[in-house]
Design an enzyme around this catalytic site. Structure first.
Site, PDB file in Angstrom:
ATOM      1  N   GLY A 189       7.042  -6.973   5.230  1.00 25.65           N
ATOM      2  CA  GLY A 189       8.060  -6.992   4.180  1.00 25.65           C
ATOM      3  C   GLY A 189       9.219  -7.923   4.478  1.00 25.65           C
ATOM      4  O   GLY A 189      10.251  -7.873   3.810  1.00 25.65           O
ATOM      5  N   LYS A 196       2.030   1.033  -1.337  1.00 25.62           N
ATOM      6  CA  LYS A 196       3.147   1.855  -0.828  1.00 25.62           C
ATOM      7  C   LYS A 196       3.706   2.704  -1.989  1.00 25.62           C
ATOM      8  O   LYS A 196       2.922   3.129  -2.837  1.00 25.62           O
ATOM      9  CB  LYS A 196       4.204   0.948  -0.175  1.00 25.62           C
ATOM     10  CG  LYS A 196       3.558   0.005   0.854  1.00 25.62           C
ATOM     11  CD  LYS A 196       4.524  -0.747   1.710  1.00 25.62           C
ATOM     12  CE  LYS A 196       3.766  -1.635   2.684  1.00 25.62           C
ATOM     13  NZ  LYS A 196       4.624  -2.358   3.612  1.00 25.62           N
ATOM     14  N   HIS A 236       0.175   3.666   9.681  1.00 20.15           N
ATOM     15  CA  HIS A 236       1.034   2.568   9.227  1.00 20.15           C
ATOM     16  C   HIS A 236       2.400   2.703   9.907  1.00 20.15           C
ATOM     17  O   HIS A 236       2.893   3.810  10.110  1.00 20.15           O
ATOM     18  CB  HIS A 236       1.183   2.618   7.702  1.00 20.15           C
ATOM     19  CG  HIS A 236       1.760   1.362   7.152  1.00 20.15           C
ATOM     20  ND1 HIS A 236       3.099   1.073   7.239  1.00 20.15           N
ATOM     21  CD2 HIS A 236       1.178   0.293   6.556  1.00 20.15           C
ATOM     22  CE1 HIS A 236       3.305  -0.127   6.708  1.00 20.15           C
ATOM     23  NE2 HIS A 236       2.157  -0.619   6.278  1.00 20.15           N
ATOM     24  N   GLU A 258       5.268   2.346   8.855  1.00 20.11           N
ATOM     25  CA  GLU A 258       6.268   3.096   8.074  1.00 20.11           C
ATOM     26  C   GLU A 258       6.077   4.593   8.264  1.00 20.11           C
ATOM     27  O   GLU A 258       7.051   5.347   8.301  1.00 20.11           O
ATOM     28  CB  GLU A 258       6.171   2.690   6.585  1.00 20.11           C
ATOM     29  CG  GLU A 258       6.692   1.275   6.382  1.00 20.11           C
ATOM     30  CD  GLU A 258       6.044   0.518   5.228  1.00 20.11           C
ATOM     31  OE1 GLU A 258       5.383   1.133   4.379  1.00 20.11           O
ATOM     32  OE2 GLU A 258       6.212  -0.723   5.187  1.00 20.11           O
ATOM     33  N   GLU A 295      -0.716  -4.941  12.370  1.00 18.78           N
ATOM     34  CA  GLU A 295       0.455  -5.222  11.550  1.00 18.78           C
ATOM     35  C   GLU A 295       1.693  -5.332  12.441  1.00 18.78           C
ATOM     36  O   GLU A 295       2.291  -4.314  12.809  1.00 18.78           O
ATOM     37  CB  GLU A 295       0.663  -4.096  10.530  1.00 18.78           C
ATOM     38  CG  GLU A 295      -0.469  -3.936   9.545  1.00 18.78           C
ATOM     39  CD  GLU A 295       0.018  -3.332   8.227  1.00 18.78           C
ATOM     40  OE1 GLU A 295      -0.178  -3.966   7.191  1.00 18.78           O
ATOM     41  OE2 GLU A 295       0.617  -2.249   8.250  1.00 18.78           O
ATOM     42  N   ASN A 301      -2.145  -2.393  -0.221  1.00 22.94           N
ATOM     43  CA  ASN A 301      -1.380  -1.166   0.051  1.00 22.94           C
ATOM     44  C   ASN A 301      -0.135  -1.202  -0.829  1.00 22.94           C
ATOM     45  O   ASN A 301       0.820  -1.914  -0.526  1.00 22.94           O
ATOM     46  CB  ASN A 301      -0.997  -1.115   1.540  1.00 22.94           C
ATOM     47  CG  ASN A 301      -0.130   0.089   1.861  1.00 22.94           C
ATOM     48  OD1 ASN A 301       0.008   1.015   1.051  1.00 22.94           O
ATOM     49  ND2 ASN A 301       0.467   0.086   3.048  1.00 22.94           N
ATOM     50  N   SER A 338       3.344  -9.757   5.618  1.00 26.58           N
ATOM     51  CA  SER A 338       3.686 -10.943   4.821  1.00 26.58           C
ATOM     52  C   SER A 338       2.498 -11.898   4.670  1.00 26.58           C
ATOM     53  O   SER A 338       2.672 -13.119   4.697  1.00 26.58           O
ATOM     54  CB  SER A 338       4.905 -11.663   5.407  1.00 26.58           C
ATOM     55  OG  SER A 338       6.030 -10.803   5.362  1.00 26.58           O
TER      56      SER A 338
HETATM   57  P1  13P Z   1       3.863  -6.939   3.298  1.00 27.90           P
HETATM   58  O1  13P Z   1       2.605  -7.679   2.920  1.00 27.90           O
HETATM   59  O2  13P Z   1       4.730  -6.619   2.115  1.00 27.90           O
HETATM   60  O3  13P Z   1       4.587  -7.603   4.423  1.00 27.90           O
HETATM   61  O4  13P Z   1       3.388  -5.501   3.852  1.00 27.90           O
HETATM   62  C1  13P Z   1       2.415  -5.442   4.819  1.00 27.90           C
HETATM   63  C2  13P Z   1       2.009  -4.028   4.951  1.00 27.90           C
HETATM   64  O5  13P Z   1       2.755  -3.206   5.447  1.00 27.90           O
HETATM   65  C3  13P Z   1       0.698  -3.637   4.424  1.00 27.90           C
HETATM   66  O6  13P Z   1       0.360  -2.354   4.795  1.00 27.90           O
END
Ligand code: 13P
Length: 251
Positions: free
Chosen positions: A173, A11, A95, A97, A167, A9, A213
């Site tokens: 992140g 983003k 997600h 976010e 997640e 992903n 992560s």
């Molecule tokens: P990270 O791997 O950067 O922590 O992000 C995870 C994520 O949100 C994947 O959709």
């Protein structure tokens, strides 16, 4: 059908040249792969990235979102049928976010799930708790409600098009990963929630991915767990070497 899947992903990262180079590099490093690999680039490169993947049966693309409206006067939005017309296989929905910054509710996501499935798009449905929810012990109920409210109106056949991604928000992140046993505990719970509704067989056939992560140094341990079928990777999917290393953690 349950399978091992690793999704990158991206983003809102990478420009055109970087995006195409990354796909080219990853593909060149994947030989005889037994894991499904999915790229989720920006909408702007989705068509081109998808074209680059069409010769490989195990490499696919995903859209990071779709509109909750079917079509019409919604400036700036992208519909499920538009994504389907590109030949894309998956839509990532729910997600954290999108839930947090764009106020997407379980009800909105239910609508988006229906639009995706009616346009022959498979769904990667994200769920997960905040640190505060985990600390106060409501995380199991929270995750269950996300799944029940957005997915449990589906028929058994429709549900077979759903991949779940757990997640934990506190691990996204942040560099903090859920330990493999914390992740496995939730994955097993999610499988039991699905089993209660759709039965053992449907539950056993659902792929459940871990995101938060996930990196080359912890992927092997996470993927060794019985109920962890792959990963939804953010930061580490932006680098070909680390993304491929994660994919190869299954081998
Ligand atoms: P990270 O791997 O950067 O922590 O992000 C995870 C994520 O949100 C994947 O959709």
């Amino acid at each position: 059908m349950r399978k091992n899947i690793v999704v990158g992903n991206w983003k809102m990262n990478l420009k055109r040249k970087e995006s195409l180079e990354l796909v080219e590099e990853v593909i060149s490093m994947l030989k005889n792969n037994n894991v499904e690999v999915v790229f989720a680039p920006s909408y702007t490169y989705l068509y081109k990235v998808n074209k680059m993947c069409t010769d490989l049966s195990y490499v696919h693309t995903a859209s990071q979102n779709i509109s909750k409206n079917k079509n019409g006067a919604f400036t700036g939005e992208v519909s499920a049928e538009m994504i389907h017309s590109l030949g894309v296989k998956y839509i990532i929905l729910g997600h954290s976010e999108r839930r947090e910054y764009f106020n997407e509710t379980n009800t909105d996501l239910r609508t988006k799930v229906d639009l995706s499935l009616s346009n022959n798009l498979d769904v990667i449905f994200c769920c997960g708790e905040s640190l505060k929810q985990r600390e106060s012990g409501v995380h199991f109920d929270w995750i269950k409600s996300q799944i029940v409210e957005s997915l449990f109106h589906l028929t058994e056949e429709e549900f077979s098009k759903i991949v779940i991604a757990y997640e934990p928000i506190w691990a996204i992140g942040t560099g903090v990963t859920a330990s493999s046993s914390q992740a496995e505990e939730i994955h097993a719970y999610i499988r039991s929630v699905i089993s209660d509704k759709y039965g053992e067989n449907v539950s056993a056939n659902c792929s459940i991915l871990y995101g938060g992560s996930c990196k080359p140094n912890n992927a092997r341990e996470l993927f060794s767990k019985e109920n962890i079928d792959g990963g939804l990777i953010g930061g580490a999917s932006l680098d070909a070497n680390s993304f491929v290393e994660i994919i190869k953690s299954f081998q």
